[in-house]
Design a protein around this motif. Sequence first.
Motif, PDB file in Angstrom:
ATOM      1  N   HIS C 102      43.610 100.050 -48.647  1.00  0.00           N
ATOM      2  CA  HIS C 102      43.939  99.427 -47.438  1.00  0.00           C
ATOM      3  C   HIS C 102      42.781  98.375 -47.342  1.00  0.00           C
ATOM      4  O   HIS C 102      42.914  97.263 -46.621  1.00  0.00           O
ATOM      5  N   LEU C 105      44.216  94.664 -47.779  1.00  0.00           N
ATOM      6  CA  LEU C 105      45.295  94.564 -47.175  1.00  0.00           C
ATOM      7  C   LEU C 105      45.521  92.812 -46.906  1.00  0.00           C
ATOM      8  O   LEU C 105      46.494  92.396 -46.784  1.00  0.00           O
ATOM      9  N   ALA C 110      52.628  91.495 -45.649  1.00  0.00           N
ATOM     10  CA  ALA C 110      52.898  92.851 -45.467  1.00  0.00           C
ATOM     11  C   ALA C 110      54.061  93.371 -46.031  1.00  0.00           C
ATOM     12  O   ALA C 110      54.023  94.707 -46.156  1.00  0.00           O
ATOM     13  N   THR C 113      52.783  95.311 -48.853  1.00  0.00           N
ATOM     14  CA  THR C 113      52.147  96.511 -48.446  1.00  0.00           C
ATOM     15  C   THR C 113      52.916  97.582 -48.006  1.00  0.00           C
ATOM     16  O   THR C 113      52.756  98.739 -48.564  1.00  0.00           O
ATOM     17  N   MET C 114      54.004  97.040 -47.623  1.00  0.00           N
ATOM     18  CA  MET C 114      55.037  98.275 -47.130  1.00  0.00           C
ATOM     19  C   MET C 114      55.636  98.805 -48.352  1.00  0.00           C
ATOM     20  O   MET C 114      56.015 100.031 -48.424  1.00  0.00           O
TER      21      MET C 114
ATOM     22  N   ALA D 197      43.822  93.521 -41.212  1.00  0.00           N
ATOM     23  CA  ALA D 197      45.232  93.767 -41.391  1.00  0.00           C
ATOM     24  C   ALA D 197      46.309  93.214 -40.206  1.00  0.00           C
ATOM     25  O   ALA D 197      45.677  92.671 -39.137  1.00  0.00           O
ATOM     26  N   GLN D 201      51.140  95.408 -40.594  1.00  0.00           N
ATOM     27  CA  GLN D 201      50.544  96.322 -41.524  1.00  0.00           C
ATOM     28  C   GLN D 201      49.999  97.329 -40.804  1.00  0.00           C
ATOM     29  O   GLN D 201      50.049  98.469 -41.276  1.00  0.00           O
ATOM     30  N   TYR D 204      52.870  99.605 -39.344  1.00  0.00           N
ATOM     31  CA  TYR D 204      53.531 100.498 -40.670  1.00  0.00           C
ATOM     32  C   TYR D 204      52.643 101.328 -41.215  1.00  0.00           C
ATOM     33  O   TYR D 204      52.981 102.566 -41.525  1.00  0.00           O
TER      34      TYR D 204
END
Lengths: 441, 274, 274, 291, 280
Positions: C102, C105, C110, C113-114, D197, D201, D204
Amino acid sequence: MSQTATLKAEAASLIGRKRLLTIAMPVAILAYLAYIAVAFDFAGVAERARADNARALVADSYSYKTHVTRDNRSGEVTVAIEGERKGTYAPDTPPAWVAQQDDRTVIDLGDGHVVTFIGDDGFSYDIPGYGVIEGTISRARGVQNNLGDDVPDWISVSKNRLAITTDAGRVTVTRNKTEVFRYFLGWELFFFTLDSPYHGHGLAEILFGPRIDPDHSNLSGALSDFWNNAMWRHGEVAWALFETVLMAFLGTMGAAMVALPLAFLAAKNFTPVMAVRFGVRRVFDFVRGVDALIWTIVLARAFGPGPLTGALAILFTDTGSFGKMFSEALENVDDKQIEGVQSTGAPVLSRYRFGVIPQITPVLLSQVLYYLESNTRSATIIGAITGGGIGLLLTQAIITQKDWEEVTYYIVLIVLMVVFMDWLSGILRRRLIKGDAGGGH
Amino acid sequence: MLLSVENVTKVFGRNTAVDNVAFSVDKPAFVGIIGRSGAGKSTFLRMVNRLTDATAGAIHFDGRDVLSLKGAEKRAWQSDCAMIFQQFNLVPRMDVVSNVLHGTLNRHSALATMFNLYPTSDIHRAIDILERLGIAEQAAKRAEALSGGQQQRVAIARALMQDPKIILADEPIASLDPMNAQVVMDALRRIHEEDGRMVVANLHTLDTARRYCDRVIGMREGRIVFDGTPEQLTTGVARDIYGADASFSEASTSTSIDALDANARAMMEEVEVL
Amino acid sequence: MLLSVENVTKVFGRNTAVDNVAFSVDKPAFVGIIGRSGAGKSTFLRMVNRLTDATAGAIHFDGRDVLSLKGAEKRAWQSDCAMIFQQFNLVPRMDVVSNVLHGTLNRHSALATMFNLYPTSDIHRAIDILERLGIAEQAAKRAEALSGGQQQRVAIARALMQDPKIILADEPIASLDPMNAQVVMDALRRIHEEDGRMVVANLHTLDTARRYCDRVIGMREGRIVFDGTPEQLTTGVARDIYGADASFSEASTSTSIDALDANARAMMEEVEVL
Amino acid sequence: MADFATQGASGVFDTREHYMALTRRRRLYSGVMLIVFAALMTSGFMVANDRNAGGFWDGLHNIFDFPAMVVAEAGEKLALLPGHLVHFFPALIETINIAAVSTLVGGLLGIVLSLLSTRGLARFPRLIPLFRRIMDVMRAIPEIVIALVLIFVLGGGPVPAMIAIAFHTGGALGKLFSEVNENADMKPLEGLESVGATWMQKMYLGVLPQVAPNYLSYALLRFEINIRASAILGFVGAGGIGYELKNAMSWGQGKFDEAAAIFILLFGAIVFFDQISSHFRNRLTQGRPVS
Amino acid sequence: EEITEFRIGILGGENAQDRLNSNECLRAQTEELLGVETKLFAPADYNGVIQGLLGGTIDMAWLGASGYAKTYLEDPEAVEPVLVKVNVDGGYGYHSIGFARKDAGVASLEDMQGKVFGFGDPNSTSGYLIPSIEIPQTTGATMEPGDYFGDVVFTGGHEQTIVAVNNGDIDAGVTWADGLGDWEDGFNSGALRKAVDAGLIDMNDLVEIWRSKPIPEGPIVLRKALPEDVKVKMTALMASMPAMDYDCYYQVAAGESKGFMPISHDAYVSIVEARKAKSN
Ligand SMILES: Nc1ncnc2c1ncn2[C@@H]1O[C@H](COP(=O)(O)OP(=O)(O)OP(=O)(O)O)[C@@H](O)[C@H]1O
Ligand SMILES: Nc1ncnc2c1ncn2[C@@H]1O[C@H](COP(=O)(O)OP(=O)(O)OP(=O)(O)O)[C@@H](O)[C@H]1O
Ligand SMILES: [Mg+2]
Ligand SMILES: [Mg+2]
């Protein structure tokens, strides 16, 4: 060192597995949606979707049209809101935009659009920026006009019929009648129909102005005319709403009262006899599984159409739901309290009343109130299928597909009704469950 | 004989919880039953109150053949034979007075009480009883809002409301702190002395039994292994009852306030060791 | 100047949590902030990381005007400025490696990372970092399955994964036992020394501050009341910072292992008094 | 001493008075409530009975007429039953598909709405009341209303039903989900925020793993409800098993064997999914984590 | 025997409220005549009224021919037909009209091969029963989906059929009309006419592709179990209505027509047979 390497490989494969899983999920969902798109024929639906219907629906829901109709045989001209009898203007007092001149009727559609009925067989339509369309009607030769072969697509023409649609309004001419529609914003006649003396008077005027109808005080006369408004029928709509809430109320409360004693028979700790328990539970499953919809049909035969049938249908289904939930609640009761009451020599009924009921009241009340709220919605649907109430009014209004303003009115009322019940059940829940000290009365 | 217990036995499956218990009491007394966990004390009291049916034997109280009563007669007996529980067994969502009034349920038909409609005289008596136990100020509170000691006094009030001939108390002070335990035991003793009611109490501590009882019965594995006055209850006898070895220390079963300090010290030591 | 804090203020309603704080640091240092509960330490760190917006003032770091950053730039700064929390603030249901990852990130979209699309090199680096902190064997476990000290080391690993220019630590050892506290503080110190990263740590014990910090800032009621070297931090100064009277004892704020015994003894005494 | 006694006595007296007053008030309240409730029930029943075509007491003994007829005819034509079951199975699948896809779509919608309307998680905190009202309205409109309007625009078939149910489901699940969200632990979120983030993010990685079991449990319950809803919408022309049932039922004698077959399918499906879902819901809410 | 109330069922086709309103005068007259409370019921579909008649909760209704046949088949002792409406031209029949959208390229039944065909309510005579028997006679194939037509669906009612065809959801459908007057107007009366009057459709967009033989108008029925004098009184009331109160008659009959004439079960024997043939 090599240990680190294995750890790295393990971590990489761990993330790899998670990656697969996280990709598999959306992929599965997408695949399912794709299957649905094919199975449900999204493409065909999109193709068949009628934007003009949607437009008509939306436009009609916030506007109304006034028809000016000439019977081509008698030459009689009537002006009526939404073309309905109850909205017809008296022949000598047409609205300002319709003028009677000898044998001509001049209809001003605004923005320079003017339609004229000439005698009982002629008409003309002056469209700014296009020209004047003229014609006559004859029984033998149909509708004749001065349009050439080059007709724009907002005009539909055939031997016996001519239809013109512009921004200002619509004109249709057939051999039998010539009709002009002019559109206005709002829900006309929502408060009073044309025949009411209060039509056209503002609220302040009715409340504080001089007496309009000498026979009644303004307030009572206006209220009665509003309540009995023949086009919007507020009184009957109110009855229908009441009937819907009534179905939900009777059904839910009745179900709770039937389910409570039965739930004891389905709870392990109150009915040690396995066979009885099993039987009662299957009965619950059955009435719940059959669903209110089918109960409605079954019961309609015995009780006929009406709110009672709807209420009984809800009662049947919810007896199943409540029975299941209550018996689960009963299985979780604390035996100590029951034993405490039992040890004083209390009769069985008192034992349940004081040892059991206070324990399950919170669960019971909160479930019942939740169902009361959600059954208001169900009652709308059940009413649509047989019972009556606002659901029937709504579906019928939708099926006839012209009174979209009424549909909108009903939808708004339904939403308000459901929101109100939601609010009410919230209040009762807070009041009864938190405030009640006696463990129920 | 006021109470005579004749060869009462209770079998649960293969387990004999109460085994041929027999004793008799000739006048209202404060009887304590001691014994370790599982000895059958609770089961015995529950049989006397008829919450549990006995497997064999007979109990007579004041001429009544308790174990053979049925239906309304059984309930009438229960109303004459109040029971006090370790966990108080009140209805927590109801107020204190209503809980006390439950003691009169046997006198009213179920229908009459359905809506909590008790005669005013009963309500006044309930408050008098609460007053006597020193918790009248709590009358309008919900039972669940009270401390353990207060709840147990409400339970005693409910018992008194029954105007019973005999009060059974099943480890009435086991879930209480020493302070509250003393208040509750004092109340029971006072009721015994002032009203002349018979009390049978299961107790799990020797010193309480010694201090409050006129007669002590010791049970072990369902059988009576001791029956005598508190004075006869020596440490040796106690070892027999509890089946304990020489390391048995009286303090470990004690909850009296006097014994507290020793106890606390023992606890502290344990903490220190950790 | 590497970090300069200029008259930073934070007002919550009527309460001024941080009041005109100003100081500057010219090279990567291990800075400790001490002060009693409510002094504004956490609020200050949160403003530096931009978790909370400041009411007034400016912070510059390496030329960046931290407090005025917005959107993606703000997130880029957060990625350069790692934060470690008292409660670790990991995602408890996820495994350790994922938690460490993380830290990256901000570098990925997004969507990436999903779907767990982390580059293998990142995964390897995460293991390296965990290895360095001595918890590589836990890599596949869920974070919630770890002990507090291990979780805090995972949090540090996540911070390192960010490859930050500055690490903020908000009472990183407050929920740890002395043993784990030492491990964690040693790790932070090593990171500071070996990687040359700046560390700002809120600490609630004087001895930890003295032992690990190059510079100590004392806060009281939102204001800086001390700014100097650990050596200058005398008991008198500490009394000022903590606003304590003469009964102030250093041990009461200590969690170092050496101080434990004394502490434990004090606790025991309190128990005994009860 | 004497002083003490009188004080005590007056104490009892006060307590008595106080409690009696309380009791009277309580009796009054419960009495009034009981009377109001009984009056509502009886008058409500009388009104409903009066406005119904047939009366309750007259109809009661006819209650089994209809089922008896259906059963009798189905019994006579028992041989045809397996064929009917096979014939109507695709319609059942359509109904279940409508329920499944609308639960899915409504659930996703509900997740987004709930995240947008939970304090502490919302992307636009100022718009929280707006999103809440949106969910309220979505919940309040019965499916049948939307379905009928959509049938007018889109034509009959499963799509209007799907949209209608998904819409309602979005509102209903949104509300339940946001209640779950409110209990979510904010610490992991802050941790993620501190590394820079984005909102997506954070949601999620920080929120969804925490709330997923509860979400799933509610979604299953909703799926169960939606199967019924989609069967009902079939009645007004939205396809699936409801449509077949309506046609067979309203034809009446001569097709009651079909009606019975359809009923068996529908009832079986409802009971089947009811059992499955309560099994999984029990597992999910009893804290057994799903990985 | 005595009755305590009289209940009239009204079939669909209009707004429920409109239906109740146009029959209000009938209700008032009945109440006056019989001296008992009289109520109107307007259930959502044909079946609602039929179930009411069968269950004894509705005493009088004006059924379609097929609806009557259904009632008869389920319980021959439930109701008896008493009157039928007579058209302006003296006949008592109407037609089932098959129609399609012009721009869909359908001009006759032959063009419908492989396309989607729509019925109305299963209990409707013109919307289902008659076309489902007569159309196969023309096409020489069954009405099973995939046999001649690509698909065959029920839209739920006449209004829905018209809208569905007009929207192109289905390629053709059937509805009722008297078959008199002009196509452009949607004939003199019938579902098409109503839709035209409401401005819903433009008949120029539609074509007629099929027309049934005349279908007998549905009967007004009374429950057999009613006391004889009630039956007589109600029959007389209905039969004399055109003469006594034409306005009311116009409302009840939904348009111009001559009046009612007596009719018996025999007129519907063929319809009953047709319906039997359509059952499994
Ligand atoms: N309902 C029951 N079913 C089966 N066995 C039971 C039941 N109630 C009690 N027993 C058993 O009977 C024996 C005596 O139990 P009892 O509760 O009477 O002991 P006790 O002396 O009250 O112990 P404690 O001090 O723990 O309350 C125990 O072995 C217990 O497990
Ligand atoms: N979100 C907030 N809203 C309102 N007031 C807050 C908020 N956060 C902190 N405060 C207040 O600001 C002041 C400083 O709090 P802060 O958490 O920064 O103190 P601290 O030094 O970290 O204390 P601790 O050692 O307890 O963590 C306190 O008075 C606190 O109540
Ligand atoms: Mg016991
Ligand atoms: Mg802090």
